[in-house]
Design an enzyme around this catalytic site. Structure first.
Site, short mmCIF file in Angstrom:
data_model
loop_
_atom_site.label_atom_id
_atom_site.label_comp_id
_atom_site.label_asym_id
_atom_site.label_seq_id
_atom_site.Cartn_x
_atom_site.Cartn_y
_atom_site.Cartn_z
CB CYS A 128 -3.58 3.33 -1.61
SG CYS A 128 -4.68 4.68 -1.26
CG HIS A 150 -1.91 0.97 1.39
ND1 HIS A 150 -1.67 2.26 1.79
CD2 HIS A 150 -3.25 0.90 1.17
CE1 HIS A 150 -2.80 2.93 1.83
NE2 HIS A 150 -3.79 2.13 1.44
CD GLN A 182 -7.11 -4.27 4.00
OE1 GLN A 182 -8.08 -4.98 4.24
NE2 GLN A 182 -7.24 -2.98 3.73
CE LYS A 196 -7.36 0.12 6.01
NZ LYS A 196 -8.19 0.60 4.91
CG ASP A 221 0.52 -2.37 6.04
OD1 ASP A 221 -0.42 -2.44 6.86
OD2 ASP A 221 0.43 -1.72 4.98
N1 PLP Z 1 -1.89 -0.71 4.62
C1 PLP Z 1 -2.84 -1.38 3.97
C2 PLP Z 1 -2.56 -2.74 3.43
C3 PLP Z 1 -4.10 -0.80 3.80
O1 PLP Z 1 -5.05 -1.45 3.15
C4 PLP Z 1 -4.32 0.50 4.31
C5 PLP Z 1 -5.61 1.18 4.08
O2 PLP Z 1 -6.28 0.94 3.09
C6 PLP Z 1 -3.29 1.13 5.01
C7 PLP Z 1 -2.08 0.50 5.14
C8 PLP Z 1 -3.47 2.49 5.60
O3 PLP Z 1 -4.38 2.45 6.64
P1 PLP Z 1 -4.88 3.83 7.31
O4 PLP Z 1 -5.42 4.66 6.18
O5 PLP Z 1 -5.94 3.38 8.25
O6 PLP Z 1 -3.72 4.43 7.97
#
Ligand code: PLP
Length: 423
Positions: free
Chosen positions: A381, A140, A220, A243, A217
């Site tokens: 993203c 992401h 998800q 999430k 990370d």
């Molecule tokens: N990492 C992953 C895999 C995500 O899907 C997302 C959000 O879509 C994020 C990071 C970022 O999360 P946040 O916007 O809650 O900081």
């Protein structure tokens, strides 16, 4: 093609796992009963933000209606109650990811903020010119941009582990890409675009053999599968409340205590100090050293409630339900002429991205919305991943524990209608 998905076959463990009482579960999520454009809502955008159960909303309201006060500093009852609730939530989140201590759980505003904390604190202290940071093609933007920024500042190199056409990380390439200059591996646990579940424990083991720390990370992952940071043995793990059935604007950074102790604070201000003079500042102990200013108290309480909710349903039941939905969605979607699923890794969470010949995903998303179906369209993203796969965007249906086969039927019927309109 269907047989190439290992997930299409229910495992013995899945068949033995407990079940979710779906009607009771859905009753906890009032929004699921609403109509959208006169149609029942089929909410399939859970990878962007999942819905909140009433238990989380009640905890939030209770904080505001009974004990709204600042934490840590007050001697009065309301402040003590707020502190207790927030610290109780930290303990619940510690339990959720099985950290050794609450000192290892830092509240942040989300996964993005948590990665930025590691970049600003650990990264700026440890990365030098010529060093290498290794991430994957399926990251992401949250796990790309901070490292790109750091590499630009320090003159370091950002290296990228390739993925196959079906969205599987190339583990052989990964192992060969770690060099004497690699200082960090940053890897997504579950891809938000593909649903691919990466073997993060194995990735960590390989990195640690070379003395390289790993950041995972988990934005998800936490709502779908048991995450045990001690088993994974990663050095950092990040996730977001919204999430995992919790509020927005809250998340956590898990970090091994040995790293967090050595890391300099990133943000300065109240609460992260023991004493302040104009000449010198003594920093607070963990985890407060990284929590400057008044935190998102109601968010933290809500995130803890969401974690409690997940644990009360149980990961086995969640996994069983979501894998059933994934199998069903894949079967149904594959029967649509001209539809191609993007991301067919054997280990997948309940995310299905797809493209349809001749119809732009944004048009699909707009028509689905009119049919009451909420999906996400775009690059999610993950622009570098889109480029690697030779596409500009996908339509993504992502399922949560409260979804039903009827939601997928509604999606499929709406897709047939969309295709008719474009013929
Ligand atoms: N990492 C992953 C895999 C995500 O899907 C997302 C959000 O879509 C994020 C990071 C970022 O999360 P946040 O916007 O809650 O900081």
């Amino acid at each position: 093609m269907a047989d190439s998905f290992a997930t299409l076959k229910a495992s013995a463990a899945e068949m033995a796992a407990g079940s979710i009482d779906i009607e009771r579960c859905r009753d906890d999520f009032p929004v699921l009963n609403r109509q959208v454009h006169g149609k029942p809502l089929a909410f399939l955008d859970n990878a962007a933000s999942s819905q909140m159960p009433e238990q989380v909303m009640r905890a939030h309201t209770e904080y505001h209606s009974r004990y709204h006060a600042n934490v840590h500093r007050g001697v009065h009852l309301l402040s003590q109650e707020a502190t207790e609730a927030m610290e109780g939530s930290r303990e619940t989140l510690r339990e959720l990811v099985n950290a050794r201590s609450t000192k290892e759980i830092i509240f942040t505003s989300g996964a993005t903020d948590a990665i930025n904390l590691v970049m600003q604190s650990w990264g700026r202290a440890n990365i030098r010119e010529g060093d290498e940071i290794l991430i994957s093609t399926m990251e992401h933007h949250s796990n790309i941009v901070p490292w790109r920024m750091l590499c630009d500042e320090k003159g370091a190199e950002l290296k990228v582990i390739p993925v196959s056409d079906d969205g599987v990380l190339d583990m052989e390439a990964y192992a060969s890409m770690i060099t004497d200059r690699t200082r960090l591996v940053g890897i997504v646990h579950v891809s938000n675009t593909l649903g691919t579940i990466n073997p993060v424990a194995e990735i960590t083991r390989i990195a640690h053999e070379r003395g390289v720390p790993v950041l995972v990370d988990g934005a998800q992952a936490v709502s779908h599968m048991k995450v045990d940071v001690q088993k994974i043995d990663c050095d950092f793990y990040v996730t977001s409340g919204h999430k995992m059935y919790g509020p927005t604007g809250i998340g956590i950074l898990y970090g091994k205590q040995e790293h967090l102790e050595k890391m300099p604070p990133w943000r300065g201000g109240g609460d992260m100090i023991l004493s302040v003079s104009f000449e010198e500042v003594l920093y607070n102990d963990l985890p407060y050293k990284f929590e400057a200013g008044t935190p998102n108290i109601s968010g933290a309480i809500g995130m803890g409630k969401a974690a409690e909710y997940i644990m009360s349903v149980g990961y086995e039941a969640i996994h069983k339900k979501e894998q059933e939905l994934l199998r069903y969605a894949v079967e149904q979607l594959q029967s649509i002429d001209g539809l191609r699923i993007i991301g067919t890794a054997p280990e997948k969470s309940s995310v299905v991205s797809f493209v349809i010949d001749g119809i732009h995903p944004h048009d699909i998303g707009t028509i689905l919305d009119l049919e009451g179906v909420a999906v996400r369209t775009g690059h999610h993203c993950t622009q570098p991943l889109m480029e690697r796969l030779g596409i500009v965007a996908t339509t993504r249906a992502s399922m949560a524990m409260y979804n039903r086969k009827e939601d997928i039927d509604q999606l499929v019927a709406a897709l047939h209608k969309t295709i008719e309109m474009f013929r």
